[in-house]
Design an enzyme around this catalytic site. Sequence first.
Site, mmCIF file in Angstrom:
data_model
loop_
_atom_site.group_PDB
_atom_site.id
_atom_site.type_symbol
_atom_site.label_atom_id
_atom_site.label_comp_id
_atom_site.label_asym_id
_atom_site.label_seq_id
_atom_site.Cartn_x
_atom_site.Cartn_y
_atom_site.Cartn_z
ATOM 1 N N GLU A 1 3.438 -8.144 -20.841
ATOM 2 C CA GLU A 1 2.217 -7.751 -21.556
ATOM 3 C C GLU A 1 2.522 -6.679 -22.589
ATOM 4 O O GLU A 1 3.100 -5.631 -22.284
ATOM 5 C CB GLU A 1 1.144 -7.229 -20.575
ATOM 6 C CG GLU A 1 -0.120 -6.808 -21.346
ATOM 7 C CD GLU A 1 -1.259 -6.284 -20.491
ATOM 8 O OE1 GLU A 1 -1.247 -6.458 -19.266
ATOM 9 O OE2 GLU A 1 -2.171 -5.674 -21.098
ATOM 10 N N GLY A 2 2.079 -6.919 -23.811
ATOM 11 C CA GLY A 2 2.236 -5.947 -24.888
ATOM 12 C C GLY A 2 1.273 -4.789 -24.721
ATOM 13 O O GLY A 2 0.650 -4.598 -23.677
ATOM 14 N N ALA A 3 1.161 -3.983 -25.759
ATOM 15 C CA ALA A 3 0.165 -2.911 -25.808
ATOM 16 C C ALA A 3 -0.543 -3.108 -27.139
ATOM 17 O O ALA A 3 0.110 -3.352 -28.159
ATOM 18 C CB ALA A 3 0.836 -1.545 -25.747
ATOM 19 N N GLY A 4 -1.866 -3.035 -27.124
ATOM 20 C CA GLY A 4 -2.613 -3.246 -28.369
ATOM 21 C C GLY A 4 -2.321 -4.627 -28.932
ATOM 22 O O GLY A 4 -2.190 -5.597 -28.188
ATOM 23 N N LYS B 1 5.234 -4.736 -17.961
ATOM 24 C CA LYS B 1 4.508 -4.041 -19.030
ATOM 25 C C LYS B 1 5.502 -3.037 -19.594
ATOM 26 O O LYS B 1 5.680 -1.943 -19.023
ATOM 27 C CB LYS B 1 3.281 -3.345 -18.429
ATOM 28 C CG LYS B 1 2.530 -2.428 -19.373
ATOM 29 C CD LYS B 1 1.453 -3.141 -20.130
ATOM 30 C CE LYS B 1 0.709 -2.192 -21.047
ATOM 31 N NZ LYS B 1 -0.342 -2.874 -21.813
HETATM 32 N N1 ADP Z 1 -13.626 -11.948 -18.870
HETATM 33 C C1 ADP Z 1 -13.821 -10.718 -18.397
HETATM 34 N N2 ADP Z 1 -14.744 -10.484 -17.448
HETATM 35 C C2 ADP Z 1 -14.948 -9.243 -16.966
HETATM 36 N N3 ADP Z 1 -14.298 -8.157 -17.367
HETATM 37 C C3 ADP Z 1 -13.355 -8.317 -18.314
HETATM 38 C C4 ADP Z 1 -13.065 -9.594 -18.870
HETATM 39 N N4 ADP Z 1 -12.090 -9.441 -19.799
HETATM 40 C C5 ADP Z 1 -11.797 -8.132 -19.815
HETATM 41 N N5 ADP Z 1 -12.537 -7.446 -18.925
HETATM 42 C C6 ADP Z 1 -12.499 -5.991 -18.682
HETATM 43 O O1 ADP Z 1 -12.455 -5.356 -19.953
HETATM 44 C C7 ADP Z 1 -11.533 -4.282 -19.963
HETATM 45 C C8 ADP Z 1 -10.426 -4.552 -20.973
HETATM 46 O O2 ADP Z 1 -9.676 -5.687 -20.574
HETATM 47 P P1 ADP Z 1 -8.095 -5.638 -20.436
HETATM 48 O O3 ADP Z 1 -7.641 -6.926 -19.838
HETATM 49 O O4 ADP Z 1 -7.667 -4.406 -19.722
HETATM 50 O O5 ADP Z 1 -7.695 -5.551 -21.983
HETATM 51 P P2 ADP Z 1 -6.281 -5.273 -22.674
HETATM 52 O O6 ADP Z 1 -5.238 -5.517 -21.622
HETATM 53 O O7 ADP Z 1 -6.209 -6.232 -23.797
HETATM 54 O O8 ADP Z 1 -6.318 -3.851 -23.138
HETATM 55 C C9 ADP Z 1 -11.036 -4.157 -18.523
HETATM 56 O O9 ADP Z 1 -11.838 -3.249 -17.824
HETATM 57 C C10 ADP Z 1 -11.223 -5.558 -17.970
HETATM 58 O O10 ADP Z 1 -11.331 -5.590 -16.577
HETATM 59 MG MG MG Z 2 -3.711 -4.273 -20.896
#
Ligand code: ADP
Ligand code: MG
Length: 211
Positions: A108-111, A38
Site C-alpha cells: 500500500e502506497g501513501a497518498g 506499507k
Molecule cells: N467503503 C467504505 N465503507 C466504510 N468506510 C470506509 C469505506 N472506504 C473507506 N472507509 C473509511 O474511510 C477512511 C479512509 O479510508 P482508508 O482506506 O484508510 O483510505 P486511504 O488508505 O486511501 O488513506 C477510513 O476510516 C476507512 O475505514
Molecule cells: Mg491507507
Amino acid sequence: MRFGTLPKRLFVTGTDTGIGKTVVCAVLMAGLRGFYWKPIQSGLTEETDTQWVKRATGLPAGHFMDEAYKFQNPLSPQASAAIEGIRIDMAALSLPPGAMKRKSLIVEGAGGVMVPLNESHFMLDLIKQTGLPALLVARSALGTINHSLLSLEKLRRNGVEVAGVVLNGPRNPENREAIEYYGNTEVLAELAPLPEINHRRLEEIFSQWAG
Ligand SMILES: Nc1ncnc2c1ncn2[C@@H]1O[C@H](COP(=O)(O)OP(=O)(O)O)[C@@H](O)[C@H]1O
Ligand SMILES: [Mg+2]
C-alpha cells in the site's frame, strides 16, 4: 481483466489520501491471505494502516511486514520525514527479502501517485521500483474522472502496468463508464459504503468481487 484474474502481487495506490486504499487492501488480504507491506506510514496519531488491516482481517502477525519508514506527522512523506530530520532513501524501500516469493503480496502506497518522497522522487518512483502492477482506488463520486484519468496517465506514461481500478462509494455507473472508456481500463470492483467492517464482511466482499 476481471477481478478474479487480478495479479496476486499488487501495488495499491489511489487518487488521494483517505480514498479507501487500506480498506481495499484489507479486502484483498482477507481473500488472498497474503502478505501486506506499507513501506511508508506518514502519520502515527491514529492506528497505523498495518495495525488497521491486521485488526480488520484478523490475520496473524506473520502476514505483515514492518514499515521501512514511520513518521509522526500526517503530512506528505517528504514533509513528514523532513520534520524528523530524515531524508527518505529509495534504497531503503526495496521489497523486503522473500516478498516476491509469497503467493500474494499487497503493497500500500501513501497518498497518491505524485506524493513527494524526497527532493527528487515521488510515490510513482516507488511503484516503479517495486515492479508491481498498480491497482488504483478512486472515489465513485463527482471529481473522480479527472483524478482517475490523471493518475492512470501518469502511471502508464512511466511504464507502470495498470491492473485496473476499484471505485469506492455509492454506485455511479456514469463515472464508472467514463473512467473505463477514457482511461482505457477496467473498473474491476465497486466498494459500497460499509456500515461495519470486519473479517467476515471483508471475506464476503472478496468473494463477491472474485465472482
Ligand atoms: N467503503 C467504505 N465503507 C466504510 N468506510 C470506509 C469505506 N472506504 C473507506 N472507509 C473509511 O474511510 C477512511 C479512509 O479510508 P482508508 O482506506 O484508510 O483510505 P486511504 O488508505 O486511501 O488513506 C477510513 O476510516 C476507512 O475505514
Ligand atoms: Mg491507507
